[in-house]
Design an enzyme around this catalytic site. Structure first.
Site, PDB file in Angstrom:
ATOM      1  N   GLU A 144      42.793  16.587  -6.750  1.00  0.00           N
ATOM      2  CA  GLU A 144      41.698  15.783  -7.840  1.00  0.00           C
ATOM      3  C   GLU A 144      40.961  16.881  -8.868  1.00  0.00           C
ATOM      4  O   GLU A 144      39.580  16.615  -8.582  1.00  0.00           O
ATOM      5  CB  GLU A 144      40.958  14.881  -7.129  1.00  0.00           C
ATOM      6  CG  GLU A 144      41.846  13.766  -6.367  1.00  0.00           C
ATOM      7  CD  GLU A 144      40.925  12.559  -5.480  1.00  0.00           C
ATOM      8  OE1 GLU A 144      39.624  12.688  -5.417  1.00  0.00           O
ATOM      9  OE2 GLU A 144      41.628  11.451  -5.148  1.00  0.00           O
TER      10      GLU A 144
ATOM     11  N   GLU B 194      47.926   9.872  -2.824  1.00  0.00           N
ATOM     12  CA  GLU B 194      46.946   9.210  -2.443  1.00  0.00           C
ATOM     13  C   GLU B 194      47.207   7.610  -2.926  1.00  0.00           C
ATOM     14  O   GLU B 194      46.953   7.381  -4.007  1.00  0.00           O
ATOM     15  CB  GLU B 194      45.594   9.810  -2.624  1.00  0.00           C
ATOM     16  CG  GLU B 194      45.394  11.127  -1.658  1.00  0.00           C
ATOM     17  CD  GLU B 194      44.011  11.529  -2.003  1.00  0.00           C
ATOM     18  OE1 GLU B 194      42.950  10.731  -1.755  1.00  0.00           O
ATOM     19  OE2 GLU B 194      43.880  12.918  -2.133  1.00  0.00           O
TER      20      GLU B 194
HETATM   21  O1  AHR Z   1      41.468  10.057   0.973  1.00  0.00           O
HETATM   22  C1  AHR Z   1      39.980  10.125   0.810  1.00  0.00           C
HETATM   23  C2  AHR Z   1      39.586  10.912  -0.349  1.00  0.00           C
HETATM   24  O2  AHR Z   1      39.804  10.574  -1.380  1.00  0.00           O
HETATM   25  C3  AHR Z   1      40.378  12.333  -0.461  1.00  0.00           C
HETATM   26  O3  AHR Z   1      39.740  13.419   0.112  1.00  0.00           O
HETATM   27  C4  AHR Z   1      40.273  12.763  -2.010  1.00  0.00           C
HETATM   28  O4  AHR Z   1      41.184  13.310  -2.665  1.00  0.00           O
HETATM   29  C5  AHR Z   1      39.825  11.216  -2.379  1.00  0.00           C
HETATM   30  O5  AHR Z   1      38.999  10.936  -3.539  1.00  0.00           O
END
Ligand code: AHR
Length: 506
Positions: free
Chosen positions: A174, A293
């Site tokens: 990210e 994610e």
């Molecule tokens: O999954 C939780 C968090 O969400 C992770 O650490 C991050 O990459 C995202 O913002």
């Protein structure tokens, strides 16, 4: 308003083969995901390496194919070398991302041991936040180089003579997000990621490298970020990442139920941008998506906030969302969206696996149990086999603030011609109206219903808890049957259904 959903299915509506990597998950050094999640020496079920075997069993039952590690926001401040070598010599560090202390008793070698026991493929993220090319190359050599150089000999001295052969590597996490340690502009990140990828490929040309895309489709830089980064990194990378979390906000249930519309749009937009860069650069290769994610996450809830002040706890309770029946229906719909895009989504990781916005929960020293979301994941992973089939669908629509109008139903199917098995995954996302299912399956030849399971609860906010872990579970849907080659049955409002069919035994 009609209360029917008509599905048109045909074995020739092929999208792509089902990819096992669609069913990946994520283990981050965050809250209790690692410590008291996968690893808890002294727990009654702990094995000789301190891994909870109850969690290992649930991970296998969940059908997880690959696991991303070690972060997440955590990785952008992580020193991988803190987590290798004799455990008693490892430093305790502050993790700024989650305002926690990490004892580093689990690191790369422990994770790889766990991954082998869980039967999952590892996906490793390097730190391109506070660190750079040299450390990325170091951890790659430690993990993958045959013995004979300093770092691989160090791995062997730590008890792991064989290279791990990790194939999928994330180039940071990210990096478009202002919250990220070492956050960068698209131009800064594009240069760093490209040069890091180039060096990593010199070490091993066969790696599968994933460059950071956007943290969600609402980021102000969404689209432009992918364009800049891929224009620079195109030749060096294989996938671009996408991340997204949904939740019901301000009581807007209708928009929440339609969340998969956003995931569809997100994927289609990243594909369009990647293909625009492909055309611009006149390349043959197509960039795929690593949706590394995705989940439901109630970020406004107290349990999602990192602790503040002088306290730097080890493994605090963080992001321990409890999921409802409705969350599980939306979640199952997100899996439908991912499957539908199997032609371009080459890998996906449910964030996360244990305790932290997770399908598996644990009590330290106590039991492990399944959240509502466990069920659609496990069933989709187990029964999505063969080719993904697009499903044409005619259903009523419902109005919602976010998307205007959304279909009350969504569906995807998979067909294994050799085995003669068909799986239909369908959601009724209408908040109030049951739907009568009607699908013409004549083009598949003779089939019979093996099983129909529906996840639904009369209270959409019902949850599974440690005390009552089976409150929301899929149940046989006896209304589903074949009538003259048509699949019919009842889909309650806010429900997720799997129908399994097969050719009759000869
Ligand atoms: O999954 C939780 C968090 O969400 C992770 O650490 C991050 O990459 C995202 O913002």
């Amino acid at each position: 308003m009609s209360s029917h959903v008509t599905l048109t299915l045909n074995p020739s509506f092929r999208v792509a083969p089902v990819r096992r990597r669609t069913f990946g998950a994520f283990v981050e050094h965050l809250g209790r995901c690692v410590y008291t999640g996968i690893h808890e020496p002294g727990h009654p079920t702990a094995d000789e390496d301190g891994f909870r075997t109850d969690v290992l069993e649930l991970t296998r039952e969940l059908g997880v194919s690959s696991v991303r590690y070690p972060g997440g926001n955590f990785v952008s401040g992580y020193k991988w070398e803190d987590g290798v070598g004799p455990v008693e010599d490892r430093p305790v560090r502050h993790d700024l991302a989650w305002h926690s202390s990490d004892p580093n008793t689990v690191g790369l070698d422990e994770f790889m041991t766990w991954a082998k026991k869980a039967g999952v493929e590892p996906m490793y993220a390097v730190n391109l936040g506070t660190r750079g090319m040299e450390e990325a190359l170091d951890v790659l050599q430690y993990a993958n180089a045959p013995q004979g150089i300093a770092l691989s000999d160090q791995r062997a001295a730590n008890g792991h003579p064989e290279p791990y052969g990790i194939s999928m590597w994330c180039l940071g996490n990210e990096m478009d997000g202002p919250w990220q340690a070492g956050h960068k502009t698209a131009e800064e990140y594009a240069r760093l990621a490209t040069e890091t990828a180039r060096l990593m490929r010199q070490e091993d040309p066969d790696l599968e490298l994933i460059v950071c895309g956007s943290s969600n489709s609402q980021m102000p830089t969404f689209g432009a970020w992918e364009n800049t980064v891929l224009t620079e990194a195109y030749d060096q990378v294989d996938m671009v990442s996408a991340h997204v979390y949904y939740s019901e906000k301000d009581g807007d249930r209708a928009s929440f139920l339609a969340s998969a519309d956003d995931m569809d749009h997100f994927i289609d937009s990243v594909v369009a941008t990647a293909d625009h860069v492909r055309a611009k650069l006149k390349r043959d290769k197509r960039i795929m998506i690593s949706f590394d994610e995705w989940n439901i996450w109630y970020q406004h809830r107290a349990e999602s906030r990192p602790p503040s002040g002088d306290d730097w706890p080890v493994a605090p309770v963080l992001l321990e969302d409890t999921y409802s029946a409705m969350d599980a229906v939306v979640f199952g719909n997100l899996l439908i969206s991912l499957l539908r895009h199997s032609d371009r989504v080459a890998s996906a990781s449910l964030a996360q696996l244990v305790n932290v916005i997770a399908p598996i929960m644990t009590e330290p020293g106590g039991s492990a149990w399944k959240q509502t979301t466990f069920h659609p994941f496990a069933l989709t992973s187990r029964y999505a086999v063969g080719e993904v089939l697009d499903v044409r669908l005619d259903a009523p629509s419902f109005e919602n603030q976010r998307f205007g109008s959304s279909s009350a139903a969504d569906a995807v199917a998979t067909w294994d011609d050799d085995a003669g098995t068909l799986a239909v995954f369908v959601v009724n996302r209408g908040a109030d109206t049951p739907l009568a299912l009607d699908a013409d399956l004549a083009s598949f030849g003779d089939l019979e219903v093996v099983e129909a399971l529906t996840l639904h609860h009369e209270d959409p906010y019902a949850t599974n808890t440690q005390a009552a872990p089976e409150t929301v579970v899929p149940a046989a849907n006896d209304s589903v049957r074949l009538e003259g080659g048509r699949l019919v049955g009842d889909l309650p409002a806010i429900s997720w259904t799997l129908v399994r069919l097969a050719r009759p035994a000869a």
